[in-house]
Enzyme design. Sequence first.
Site, PDB file in Angstrom:
ATOM      1  N   ASP A 234       0.834  -1.200   0.000  1.00  0.00           N
ATOM      2  CA  ASP A 234       0.000   0.000   0.000  1.00  0.00           C
ATOM      3  C   ASP A 234       0.868   1.248   0.000  1.00  0.00           C
ATOM      4  OD1 ASP A 234      -1.812   1.999   0.355  1.00  0.00           O
ATOM      5  OD2 ASP A 234      -2.446   1.384   2.367  1.00  0.00           O
TER       6      ASP A 234
ATOM      7  N   GLU B 202      30.862  12.329   3.965  1.00  0.00           N
ATOM      8  CA  GLU B 202      31.425  12.387   5.316  1.00  0.00           C
ATOM      9  C   GLU B 202      30.303  12.805   6.261  1.00  0.00           C
ATOM     10  OE1 GLU B 202      34.906  14.858   5.569  1.00  0.00           O
ATOM     11  OE2 GLU B 202      35.525  14.358   3.533  1.00  0.00           O
TER      12      GLU B 202
ATOM     13  N   GLU C 294      28.500  13.286   9.731  1.00  0.00           N
ATOM     14  CA  GLU C 294      28.767  13.468  11.156  1.00  0.00           C
ATOM     15  C   GLU C 294      27.486  13.247  11.957  1.00  0.00           C
ATOM     16  OE1 GLU C 294      32.137  16.951  10.384  1.00  0.00           O
ATOM     17  OE2 GLU C 294      30.022  17.464  10.665  1.00  0.00           O
TER      18      GLU C 294
ATOM     19  N   GLU D 151      34.696  14.281  16.448  1.00  0.00           N
ATOM     20  CA  GLU D 151      34.589  15.542  15.717  1.00  0.00           C
ATOM     21  C   GLU D 151      34.761  16.730  16.669  1.00  0.00           C
ATOM     22  OE1 GLU D 151      34.546  17.269  13.163  1.00  0.00           O
ATOM     23  OE2 GLU D 151      34.691  15.751  11.592  1.00  0.00           O
TER      24      GLU D 151
ATOM     25  N   GLU E 158      32.396  10.960  13.665  1.00  0.00           N
ATOM     26  CA  GLU E 158      32.336  10.681  12.227  1.00  0.00           C
ATOM     27  C   GLU E 158      32.994   9.340  11.945  1.00  0.00           C
ATOM     28  OE1 GLU E 158      34.471  12.242   8.196  1.00  0.00           O
ATOM     29  OE2 GLU E 158      33.637  13.813   9.495  1.00  0.00           O
TER      30      GLU E 158
ATOM     31  N   HIS F  58      29.716  16.403   4.289  1.00  0.00           N
ATOM     32  CA  HIS F  58      30.543  16.852   3.167  1.00  0.00           C
ATOM     33  C   HIS F  58      30.510  15.771   2.092  1.00  0.00           C
ATOM     34  CE1 HIS F  58      32.997  19.077   6.490  1.00  0.00           C
ATOM     35  NE2 HIS F  58      31.826  19.628   6.295  1.00  0.00           N
TER      36      HIS F  58
ATOM     37  N   ARG G 204      38.934  25.029   3.769  1.00  0.00           N
ATOM     38  CA  ARG G 204      37.702  24.470   4.325  1.00  0.00           C
ATOM     39  C   ARG G 204      36.652  25.536   4.652  1.00  0.00           C
ATOM     40  NH1 ARG G 204      41.228  20.314   5.315  1.00  0.00           N
ATOM     41  NH2 ARG G 204      40.297  18.232   5.374  1.00  0.00           N
TER      42      ARG G 204
ATOM     43  N   GLU H 260      34.664  18.709  -3.328  1.00  0.00           N
ATOM     44  CA  GLU H 260      33.957  18.437  -2.091  1.00  0.00           C
ATOM     45  C   GLU H 260      32.964  19.564  -1.821  1.00  0.00           C
ATOM     46  OE1 GLU H 260      34.838  18.327   2.745  1.00  0.00           O
ATOM     47  OE2 GLU H 260      36.445  18.747   1.316  1.00  0.00           O
TER      48      GLU H 260
ATOM     49  N   ARG I  25      30.531  21.159   0.770  1.00  0.00           N
ATOM     50  CA  ARG I  25      30.566  21.089   2.227  1.00  0.00           C
ATOM     51  C   ARG I  25      29.255  21.515   2.896  1.00  0.00           C
ATOM     52  NH1 ARG I  25      35.396  20.451   4.533  1.00  0.00           N
ATOM     53  NH2 ARG I  25      34.953  21.798   6.336  1.00  0.00           N
TER      54      ARG I  25
END
Length: 469
Positions: free
Chosen positions: A52, A131, A133, A214, A221, A270, A340, A358, A360
Amino acid sequence: MASASDVLKQIKDEGIEWVDLRFTDPKGKWQHLTMVAGVLGEDELEDGLMFDGSSIAGWKVINESDMILKPDLERVYVDPFSAEPMLIVFCDIVEPSTGEWYARDPRSTAKRAEAYLKSTGVGDTIYVGPEAEFFMFDDVRFEDGYAGSGFTLDDVELPTNSGREYESGNLAHRPRAKGGYFPVAPVDSAVDIRGEMVSTMIEMGLPCDKHHHEVAAAQHELGLTFGTLVETADNMQIYKYVVHQVAHIYGKTATFMPKPIKDDNGSGMHTHMSIWEEGKPTFAGNQYGGLSENCLYYIGGVIKHAKALNAFTNPTTNSYKRLVPGFEAPVLLAYSARNRSASCRIPYGAGDKAKRVEFRFPDAMANPYLAYAALLMAGLDGITNKIHPGEAMDKNLYDLPPAELADVPTVCGSLREALEALMADHEFLLKGDVFTKDQIEAYCELKWEEVLRVETTPCAAEFDMYYSS
């Protein structure tokens, strides 16, 4: 290629008693139907089972509710947490009237995105490495009622416990605010828990390489390495399941909420991406950071559509409590090598095979199938239309003067803004019928309910600021 007979042989050889058919709803939550293993034959495994679909929020209405849960026999795992032997089988959702993938099924959307990539000629494979966390706590209590609402968190690692009296004594070793990256035990109290999480995923066949504490107290992580888009989205569903289950076994509770604690860093996901063609990386070249033109265009597409993407990559009201300056949050839409503070980072890597980008800003509340597919579609739009991201910003973006900061675009500041951006900018998602307008509208309808609930609910901070005014 695994066949129904292979799965039936595994059921017999390993004494499997249950087969858990799992699928993902539009919000990203794993759902399941548990079948007695003995009632399943080749027909059921190959053709699927009816269920369903109207009971899943954002899917069918009651008068057209019948849908097919079709097993993907390439994605079969033994559940390490079941009291009796059980197989987990990933499933796609199929329309019984047409035999085609259901347009609102997130996993099917991700499969269509991979197929669309191949049709463009840009490449034949998209690799994704997340990545994710998360936080773990010892005690979480919350309520949201007519006459009041609130929450309390507690964990042995929280710096607020430095003066607490414990029956066995306060052993004192714990991270301070923003001090969890990454001292050894006993300050890091969860080494063994994370180790068991990673070991469990490895036993299930997932590619993992590490784990660590972290920045925030009680924040962690695990290292889930890259795979193809659908494969990695599947792996993220297992990742979250294993984290929740192992934490539960240890008497703790895990959450992927991006910002459960006001005064410390939030949790992101990330997301590393790269496109390959015939076994060769297409993101390597002689442009900035050793990238190819196509990679820069890919970044340009993501930056252009970032606000619309936020509806999928940061899909909760809580997501935007993380995306604020001052907590290492990637708020600014810029790109840089090894920086970063940029929302798009070019990680350092030796050799062409390591060239990737990457992103972020995503967080792990995202439905991984929809988030990765949407990022891919934005990147491909950038390549198709040669959208250059402009000059890289290699300075610390957190320290930019106001005048310079004003020229840098940002991600959305709220889920409301993200949903409005998605409704205004979604044509790039419709290419190749990867997403459909109906699917996007149904998704936004679900998310508007969350926006309105939060916007109409008084919170403790408002009482603190306004009650005596």
